[in-house]
Design a protein around this motif. Sequence first.
Motif, PDB file in Angstrom:
ATOM      1  N   VAL A 117       0.968  -1.224   0.048  1.00 16.61           N
ATOM      2  CA  VAL A 117      -0.002  -0.040   0.053  1.00 16.61           C
ATOM      3  C   VAL A 117       0.933   1.335   0.014  1.00 16.61           C
ATOM      4  CG1 VAL A 117      -1.681   1.339   1.452  1.00 16.61           C
ATOM      5  CG2 VAL A 117      -2.165  -0.993   0.832  1.00 16.61           C
ATOM      6  N   LEU A 118       1.908   1.212   1.064  1.00 15.61           N
ATOM      7  CA  LEU A 118       2.898   2.360   1.151  1.00 15.61           C
ATOM      8  C   LEU A 118       3.400   2.924  -0.455  1.00 15.61           C
ATOM      9  CD1 LEU A 118       4.140   2.316   4.465  1.00 15.61           C
ATOM     10  CD2 LEU A 118       2.826   4.073   3.531  1.00 15.61           C
ATOM     11  N   THR A 119       3.865   1.659  -1.102  1.00 21.26           N
ATOM     12  CA  THR A 119       4.553   1.590  -2.479  1.00 21.26           C
ATOM     13  C   THR A 119       3.459   2.224  -3.379  1.00 21.26           C
ATOM     14  OG1 THR A 119       5.990  -0.406  -1.974  1.00 21.26           O
ATOM     15  CG2 THR A 119       5.913   0.202  -4.062  1.00 21.26           C
ATOM     16  N   LEU A 120       2.254   1.756  -3.629  1.00 21.06           N
ATOM     17  CA  LEU A 120       1.325   2.287  -4.623  1.00 21.06           C
ATOM     18  C   LEU A 120       1.036   3.712  -4.310  1.00 21.06           C
ATOM     19  CD1 LEU A 120      -0.929  -0.860  -4.846  1.00 21.06           C
ATOM     20  CD2 LEU A 120       0.712   0.031  -6.468  1.00 21.06           C
ATOM     21  N   TRP A 134       1.573   6.879  -6.762  1.00 17.91           N
ATOM     22  CA  TRP A 134       0.647   7.602  -7.182  1.00 17.91           C
ATOM     23  C   TRP A 134       1.044   9.194  -6.728  1.00 17.91           C
ATOM     24  CZ3 TRP A 134      -2.529  10.486  -3.814  1.00 17.91           C
ATOM     25  CH2 TRP A 134      -3.681  11.360  -4.306  1.00 17.91           C
ATOM     26  N   VAL A 135       1.425   9.625  -5.920  1.00 17.97           N
ATOM     27  CA  VAL A 135       1.789  10.937  -5.418  1.00 17.97           C
ATOM     28  C   VAL A 135       3.171  11.283  -6.389  1.00 17.97           C
ATOM     29  CG1 VAL A 135       3.184  12.253  -3.799  1.00 17.97           C
ATOM     30  CG2 VAL A 135       1.318  10.813  -2.951  1.00 17.97           C
ATOM     31  N   LEU A 136       3.877  10.556  -6.758  1.00 24.06           N
ATOM     32  CA  LEU A 136       5.091  11.192  -7.702  1.00 24.06           C
ATOM     33  C   LEU A 136       4.194  11.364  -9.100  1.00 24.06           C
ATOM     34  CD1 LEU A 136       8.015   8.579  -6.474  1.00 24.06           C
ATOM     35  CD2 LEU A 136       7.695  10.930  -6.397  1.00 24.06           C
ATOM     36  N   ASN A 137       3.493  10.517  -9.715  1.00 23.30           N
ATOM     37  CA  ASN A 137       2.909  10.658 -10.841  1.00 23.30           C
ATOM     38  C   ASN A 137       2.185  12.056 -10.741  1.00 23.30           C
ATOM     39  OD1 ASN A 137       4.256   8.528 -12.214  1.00 23.30           O
ATOM     40  ND2 ASN A 137       2.681   7.116 -11.925  1.00 23.30           N
ATOM     41  N   THR A 138       1.301  12.144  -9.956  1.00 20.14           N
ATOM     42  CA  THR A 138       0.418  13.247  -9.866  1.00 20.14           C
ATOM     43  C   THR A 138       1.181  14.623  -9.709  1.00 20.14           C
ATOM     44  OG1 THR A 138      -0.251  12.947  -7.671  1.00 20.14           O
ATOM     45  CG2 THR A 138      -1.776  12.120  -9.020  1.00 20.14           C
ATOM     46  N   SER A 139       2.406  14.614  -9.042  1.00 22.54           N
ATOM     47  CA  SER A 139       3.268  15.799  -9.000  1.00 22.54           C
ATOM     48  C   SER A 139       3.652  16.160 -10.347  1.00 22.54           C
ATOM     49  CB  SER A 139       4.290  15.479  -7.748  1.00 22.54           C
ATOM     50  OG  SER A 139       4.948  14.624  -8.187  1.00 22.54           O
ATOM     51  N   ARG A 140       4.017  15.145 -11.097  1.00 25.44           N
ATOM     52  CA  ARG A 140       4.489  15.526 -12.374  1.00 25.44           C
ATOM     53  C   ARG A 140       3.589  16.193 -13.227  1.00 25.44           C
ATOM     54  NH1 ARG A 140       6.533   9.783 -13.646  1.00 25.44           N
ATOM     55  NH2 ARG A 140       8.349   9.799 -11.967  1.00 25.44           N
ATOM     56  N   GLY A 141       2.555  15.969 -13.237  1.00 21.48           N
ATOM     57  CA  GLY A 141       1.210  16.383 -13.842  1.00 21.48           C
ATOM     58  C   GLY A 141       1.088  17.743 -13.388  1.00 21.48           C
ATOM     59  N   GLU A 142       1.124  18.129 -12.188  1.00 18.62           N
ATOM     60  CA  GLU A 142       1.001  19.492 -11.854  1.00 18.62           C
ATOM     61  C   GLU A 142       2.215  20.179 -12.140  1.00 18.62           C
ATOM     62  OE1 GLU A 142      -1.632  21.257  -9.952  1.00 18.62           O
ATOM     63  OE2 GLU A 142      -2.687  19.311 -10.217  1.00 18.62           O
TER      64      GLU A 142
END
Length: 155
Positions: A13-16, A20-28
Amino acid sequence: MTALLFITIAGLVLTLLTFWVLNTSRGEERMQAYREHFAFESASELAINEEGEFYLALDSIKIRQIDNGQFRISWNLSRAKWEQACAEHYLKPDLKYIVLRIGDVNGEQELDMWIKSLAGQYKFKPEFDRIYRTSLGIKQHQLFYPILSSDPFTP
């Protein structure tokens, strides 16, 4: 055995969550670069402007120059045309999928804004060496389906 299972699930769960946080920060970061480039102010409602009452016909989008080299995009989309466009593309007619797209005619730079309203205005200051176009449409599953489009305009 139970502790090992718990640690494995918690680690997964922590890995996922980290992924997810790293992917959304790139979009921002990409969206922030677009926002800085277009230097915009937005208003999501169709309102009274400086010259007085402004009326826009149903199912139309209009661009006009206002003060200091800024432009105002106004749109008024009817609920019937919205639902018809969604039905044609087999999409869910949810207002959260309405997007205003501003870009140059070459397709080099585009900005998609989730506007969530059938009528509204958007004010921005464009670069003066480009020819722009705007479209109001549906964006679902990374695909954009235009409903209303403006004529190209040059600042």
